[in-house]
Design a protein around this motif. Structure first.
Motif, PDB file in Angstrom:
ATOM      1  N   PRO A 106       0.811  -1.227   0.000  1.00  0.00           N
ATOM      2  CA  PRO A 106       0.000   0.000   0.000  1.00  0.00           C
ATOM      3  C   PRO A 106       0.842   1.274   0.000  1.00  0.00           C
ATOM      4  N   VAL A 107       2.017   1.227   0.645  1.00  0.00           N
ATOM      5  CA  VAL A 107       2.880   2.422   0.667  1.00  0.00           C
ATOM      6  C   VAL A 107       3.246   2.834  -0.764  1.00  0.00           C
ATOM      7  N   VAL A 108       3.543   1.836  -1.599  1.00  0.00           N
ATOM      8  CA  VAL A 108       3.882   2.122  -2.988  1.00  0.00           C
ATOM      9  C   VAL A 108       2.677   2.734  -3.698  1.00  0.00           C
ATOM     10  N   GLY A 109       1.484   2.215  -3.405  1.00  0.00           N
ATOM     11  CA  GLY A 109       0.266   2.786  -3.974  1.00  0.00           C
ATOM     12  C   GLY A 109       0.110   4.238  -3.568  1.00  0.00           C
ATOM     13  N   GLY A 110       0.338   4.509  -2.273  1.00  0.00           N
ATOM     14  CA  GLY A 110       0.231   5.875  -1.773  1.00  0.00           C
ATOM     15  C   GLY A 110       1.228   6.799  -2.464  1.00  0.00           C
ATOM     16  N   LEU A 144      -9.738   8.670  -1.321  1.00  0.00           N
ATOM     17  CA  LEU A 144      -9.132   8.200  -2.561  1.00  0.00           C
ATOM     18  C   LEU A 144      -8.181   7.033  -2.286  1.00  0.00           C
ATOM     19  N   ALA A 145      -7.346   7.180  -1.243  1.00  0.00           N
ATOM     20  CA  ALA A 145      -6.395   6.119  -0.914  1.00  0.00           C
ATOM     21  C   ALA A 145      -7.139   4.829  -0.572  1.00  0.00           C
ATOM     22  N   ALA A 146      -8.230   4.956   0.210  1.00  0.00           N
ATOM     23  CA  ALA A 146      -9.011   3.775   0.600  1.00  0.00           C
ATOM     24  C   ALA A 146      -9.672   3.140  -0.619  1.00  0.00           C
ATOM     25  N   THR A 147     -10.192   3.994  -1.527  1.00  0.00           N
ATOM     26  CA  THR A 147     -10.818   3.470  -2.739  1.00  0.00           C
ATOM     27  C   THR A 147      -9.788   2.721  -3.588  1.00  0.00           C
ATOM     28  N   PHE A 148      -8.597   3.343  -3.702  1.00  0.00           N
ATOM     29  CA  PHE A 148      -7.527   2.753  -4.519  1.00  0.00           C
ATOM     30  C   PHE A 148      -7.188   1.331  -4.057  1.00  0.00           C
ATOM     31  N   VAL A 149      -7.057   1.123  -2.768  1.00  0.00           N
ATOM     32  CA  VAL A 149      -6.663  -0.209  -2.292  1.00  0.00           C
ATOM     33  C   VAL A 149      -7.830  -1.191  -2.173  1.00  0.00           C
ATOM     34  N   SER A 150      -9.080  -0.660  -2.032  1.00  0.00           N
ATOM     35  CA  SER A 150     -10.184  -1.580  -1.747  1.00  0.00           C
ATOM     36  C   SER A 150     -11.046  -1.914  -2.955  1.00  0.00           C
ATOM     37  N   ALA A 205     -14.508  -3.594   4.369  1.00  0.00           N
ATOM     38  CA  ALA A 205     -13.577  -4.063   5.396  1.00  0.00           C
ATOM     39  C   ALA A 205     -12.138  -3.678   5.043  1.00  0.00           C
ATOM     40  N   ARG A 206     -11.801  -3.807   3.760  1.00  0.00           N
ATOM     41  CA  ARG A 206     -10.446  -3.458   3.339  1.00  0.00           C
ATOM     42  C   ARG A 206     -10.209  -1.953   3.484  1.00  0.00           C
ATOM     43  N   ALA A 207     -11.219  -1.149   3.120  1.00  0.00           N
ATOM     44  CA  ALA A 207     -11.100   0.314   3.221  1.00  0.00           C
ATOM     45  C   ALA A 207     -10.934   0.720   4.688  1.00  0.00           C
ATOM     46  N   LEU A 208     -11.659   0.030   5.566  1.00  0.00           N
ATOM     47  CA  LEU A 208     -11.596   0.352   6.994  1.00  0.00           C
ATOM     48  C   LEU A 208     -10.202   0.082   7.546  1.00  0.00           C
ATOM     49  N   GLY A 209      -9.530  -0.925   7.045  1.00  0.00           N
ATOM     50  CA  GLY A 209      -8.233  -1.311   7.573  1.00  0.00           C
ATOM     51  C   GLY A 209      -7.067  -0.627   6.882  1.00  0.00           C
ATOM     52  N   GLU A 210      -7.346   0.211   5.889  1.00  0.00           N
ATOM     53  CA  GLU A 210      -6.273   0.786   5.083  1.00  0.00           C
ATOM     54  C   GLU A 210      -5.316   1.649   5.929  1.00  0.00           C
ATOM     55  N   THR A 216       0.770   7.610   3.468  1.00  0.00           N
ATOM     56  CA  THR A 216       1.679   8.175   2.478  1.00  0.00           C
ATOM     57  C   THR A 216       1.034   9.329   1.716  1.00  0.00           C
ATOM     58  N   PHE A 217      -0.219   9.142   1.323  1.00  0.00           N
ATOM     59  CA  PHE A 217      -0.878  10.114   0.451  1.00  0.00           C
ATOM     60  C   PHE A 217      -1.607  11.207   1.237  1.00  0.00           C
ATOM     61  N   ALA A 218      -2.188  10.820   2.398  1.00  0.00           N
ATOM     62  CA  ALA A 218      -3.036  11.769   3.116  1.00  0.00           C
ATOM     63  C   ALA A 218      -2.443  12.190   4.451  1.00  0.00           C
ATOM     64  N   GLY A 219      -1.328  11.538   4.843  1.00  0.00           N
ATOM     65  CA  GLY A 219      -0.676  11.925   6.086  1.00  0.00           C
ATOM     66  C   GLY A 219      -1.417  11.406   7.310  1.00  0.00           C
ATOM     67  N   ASN A 220      -1.027  11.913   8.471  1.00  0.00           N
ATOM     68  CA  ASN A 220      -1.544  11.408   9.734  1.00  0.00           C
ATOM     69  C   ASN A 220      -1.951  12.588  10.595  1.00  0.00           C
ATOM     70  N   LEU A 221      -2.947  13.346  10.100  1.00  0.00           N
ATOM     71  CA  LEU A 221      -3.368  14.557  10.791  1.00  0.00           C
ATOM     72  C   LEU A 221      -4.613  14.264  11.610  1.00  0.00           C
ATOM     73  N   ARG A 222      -4.472  14.420  12.946  1.00  0.00           N
ATOM     74  CA  ARG A 222      -5.580  14.080  13.831  1.00  0.00           C
ATOM     75  C   ARG A 222      -6.819  14.904  13.498  1.00  0.00           C
ATOM     76  N   GLY A 223      -7.968  14.200  13.380  1.00  0.00           N
ATOM     77  CA  GLY A 223      -9.220  14.885  13.088  1.00  0.00           C
ATOM     78  C   GLY A 223      -9.415  15.147  11.604  1.00  0.00           C
ATOM     79  N   ARG A 224      -8.348  15.061  10.784  1.00  0.00           N
ATOM     80  CA  ARG A 224      -8.533  15.308   9.342  1.00  0.00           C
ATOM     81  C   ARG A 224      -8.238  14.071   8.499  1.00  0.00           C
ATOM     82  N   THR A 225      -7.105  13.423   8.824  1.00  0.00           N
ATOM     83  CA  THR A 225      -6.791  12.241   8.012  1.00  0.00           C
ATOM     84  C   THR A 225      -6.411  11.032   8.869  1.00  0.00           C
ATOM     85  N   GLN A 226      -6.506  11.181  10.167  1.00  0.00           N
ATOM     86  CA  GLN A 226      -6.093  10.079  11.033  1.00  0.00           C
ATOM     87  C   GLN A 226      -7.235   9.099  11.252  1.00  0.00           C
ATOM     88  N   THR A 227      -7.186   7.981  10.492  1.00  0.00           N
ATOM     89  CA  THR A 227      -8.222   6.957  10.606  1.00  0.00           C
ATOM     90  C   THR A 227      -7.860   5.998  11.733  1.00  0.00           C
TER      91      THR A 227
END
Lengths: 269, 352
Positions: A106-110, A144-150, A205-210, A216-227
């Motif tokens: 997935p990192v390569v996908g990102g 988008l990242a979740a859609t790409f992998v799932s 299920a795959r999107a939830l676990g992404e 890589t693509f959306a970062g790890n921003l709490r409240g915005r991109t932190q799943t």
């Protein structure tokens, strides 16, 4: 015990050379799960899951995984139909590219998403110049990242179902006056419904676990991109109880999906 | 007012060539009879519009439906052709009522109109009590009637029946063949029956087209084909002697003769089938006097290589099949006198 009885009971007992590795194999999956269960802060579980950081991640994961599933349904089902029912040059290659996220780290996908849709990407740059819209490091990037992998899970399931569907049913519907869209809506879709539901569940299920593509693509921003998966990773450093609590939620969801799928499969067969 | 069908079907696919003229006047049934792989189902698909023609033309009434040379093609959903498919292809996710109503959607009919048309066809085909069932819960015979109702409810201009009885067991088939014959008579457009069963073609069709390897090898009434089969296949399948007769207490009157049969139960009109190989020929009255023996005249002798077909005249027109050696031994030629015998057990009998 007579000789005959001994032989019979021996025959009933499975050979140890198979049972032993099987036990080890099962332990590989059971032990980590037990690890989570014994470490779980059962008393404060409700409190942790509704607290700030976890609640944010829960909300974000719910929205992004459902959105990714919806987007996959809207564009993945037609894509599966095209792959199953039309012939064009380069079809095998296209199918390969669509299935790539199933095996790609997935990192390569990102990273690939970033090079294409990032602010300096060949699509991202003109997109920002023309509309001001920035995809990465936003909720849109998470989706988008979740859609790409799932989405490949949906495409592969639905394409398989369409290939297995006798096209003569669609022909019969056409002779009864139904146009191609009506045929798709009233005959094709209902007839592949069990596979469609399975595909959507797997996709969700795959999107939830992404994790990899998202970070890589959306970062790890709490409240915005932190799943949720990202929150687990962060919490492991700071708040072990939160990490365990989130992990339990994800295990429960994944297990529920698998049980639902099993029922589906039984219904179909 | 229904129009006639006039078609020349030219389809080329994976080295297989179909080149078939078909003409059916309104109210008549033509059977396409041929072995598997002869192109019968391809003919159905191209008439229905599921397979565009490469050459030729399909005209139904006033409308040209397919003519590649003129760049003309009407898609299946605009043809108004009713098709009963080989294994019926009822939609498994819909109940019987929804299956029948399927073709009535998108025609500007109200729900009430649709329901009443479904109900009236269900009644005609005696499936009213099945309307809420799923196709999976129907017997073969019930599914066939549902398929027929689904095809007829839209009031089509042409009816195509692709092996409508092949999926049924023998006893159901005999029963439904008669019912099908009645339903066909109630449809006033042209009807095309696809079958590999000569009995079916004989009983249901006004005219038979023999198809072999994508080509029309012979056409005519059952009688014409029976008496003068032009190909080995025709001789094998259709050339079997099929005769109409009246059964009564173990005997059947057919032509100007009377035959003893093994079945002593049958009464009334029957269809006799006698394989040409079961018809034995002799120079004089056969020894042991079998009950079915009579003197006749040879009308023609056709050499088919290792077998010779011998046409027999009055009192009962039959075809016998013998070896070339037997022809030489009996010195058979048109006009020669011959004795004919048939064992009662070799005579097949079906009530009609």
């Amino acid at each position: 015990m007579t000789a005959a009885e001994r032989t019979r009971s021996n025959r009933r007992r499975p050979p140890i050379t198979l049972v032993l590795p099987a036990v080890v194999g099962a332990a590989l999956f059971v032990v980590p799960l037990v690890g989570l269960l014994v470490r779980a802060p059962w008393a404060s579980l409700g409190e942790i899951l509704t607290a700030g950081i976890v609640a944010d991640a829960l909300r974000l994961s719910a929205i992004s995984s459902l959105a990714a599933t919806a987007v996959s349904a809207l564009i993945g089902v037609p894509l599966a139909w095209v792959l199953a029912r039309t012939e064009f040059p380069g079809k095998s290659l296209l199918r390969g590219v669509v299935m790539l996220p199933l095996v790609l780290p997935p990192v390569v996908g990102g990273a690939a998403l970033l090079f294409a849709l990032g602010r300096r990407g060949f699509v991202g740059e003109p997109l920002e110049r023309l509309t001001g819209f920035v995809m990465p490091f936003s909720m849109w990037g998470v989706i988008l990242a979740a859609t790409f992998v799932s989405m490949p899970f949906l495409v592969i399931t639905v394409e398989g179902a369409l290939s297995g569907l006798d096209p003569r049913y669609e022909g019969a519907a056409a002779t009864l006056g139904a146009g191609r869209l009506t045929v798709f809506r009233r005959v094709t879709l209902p007839m592949i419904a069990p596979s469609l539901v399975s595909g959507l569940l797997l996709t969700w299920a795959r999107a939830l676990g992404e994790f990899g593509a998202t970070v890589t693509f959306a970062g790890n921003l709490r409240g915005r991109t932190q799943t949720l998966p990202l929150a687990v990773f962060v919490a492991l450093e700071s708040d072990r109880d939160a990490a365990v609590a989130i992990s339990l939620v994800m295990v429960a969801v994944s297990l529920a999906v698998l049980v639902l799928l099993r029922d589906r499969w039984r219904q179909v067969s | 007012m229904s129009g006639d069908l006039e078609a020349r079907l030219g389809v080329e696919r994976d080295g297989f060539v179909l080149d078939l003229p078909i003409e059916i006047p309104a109210g008549r049934t033509v059977a396409l009879l041929g072995p598997n792989g002869a192109g019968k189902s391809t003919a159905v698909a191209s008439l229905a519009g599921l397979l565009p023609l490469d050459r030729g033309r399909v005209r139904l009434g006033e409308r040209v439906l397919d003519e590649p040379a003129a760049g003309l093609f009407v898609p299946p959903e605009e043809r108004n052709i009713g098709v009963v498919f080989q294994d019926y292809l009822l939609f498994p996710h819909m109940n019987v009522a929804a299956n029948i109503a399927f073709g009535l959607g998108g025609r500007g009919l109200t729900r009430t109109e649709i329901d009443s048309r479904v109900a009236s066809w269900a009644e005609r085909l005696d499936i009213s009590d099945l309307l809420n069932r799923r196709p999976a819960d129907l017997s073969g015979g019930q599914a066939q009637r549902v398929a027929l109702a689904r095809a007829l409810v839209t009031d089509p201009d042409l009816l195509l029946l692709d092996e409508p009885l092949a999926a049924l067991d023998t006893s159901t088939r005999n029963r439904l063949r008669r019912a099908l014959s009645d339903h066909l008579a109630g449809f006033d457009g042209p009807r095309l029956l696809i079958t590999h069963d000569p009995t079916e073609a004989f009983l249901l069709a006004d005219e038979i087209h023999l198809v072999e390897n994508g080509r029309l090898t012979q056409s005519g009434t059952a009688e014409e084909i029976r008496l003068r089969p032009r190909t080995r296949y025709a001789a094998d399948l259709v050339g079997s002697n099929l005769l109409e007769g009246q059964a009564s207490r173990g005997t059947v009157r057919a032509g100007r003769g009377t035959l003893s049969v093994a079945d002593s139960e049958a009464e009334g009109p029957v269809l006799l089938s006698i394989h040409p190989r079961a018809v034995a020929l002799h120079l004089s009255r056969p020894e042991g006097s079998p009950r079915n023996a009579w003197a006749s005249t040879v009308t023609r002798v056709e050499d088919h290589g290792d077998r010779v077909r011998v046409g027999l005249g009055e009192p009962l027109e039959l075809v016998a099949e013998v070896t070339p050696a037997a022809v030489a031994e009996l010195s058979l030629s048109p006009g020669s006198a011959v004795w004919v015998s048939i064992k009662a057990t070799e005579i097949g009998l079906e009530p009609v």
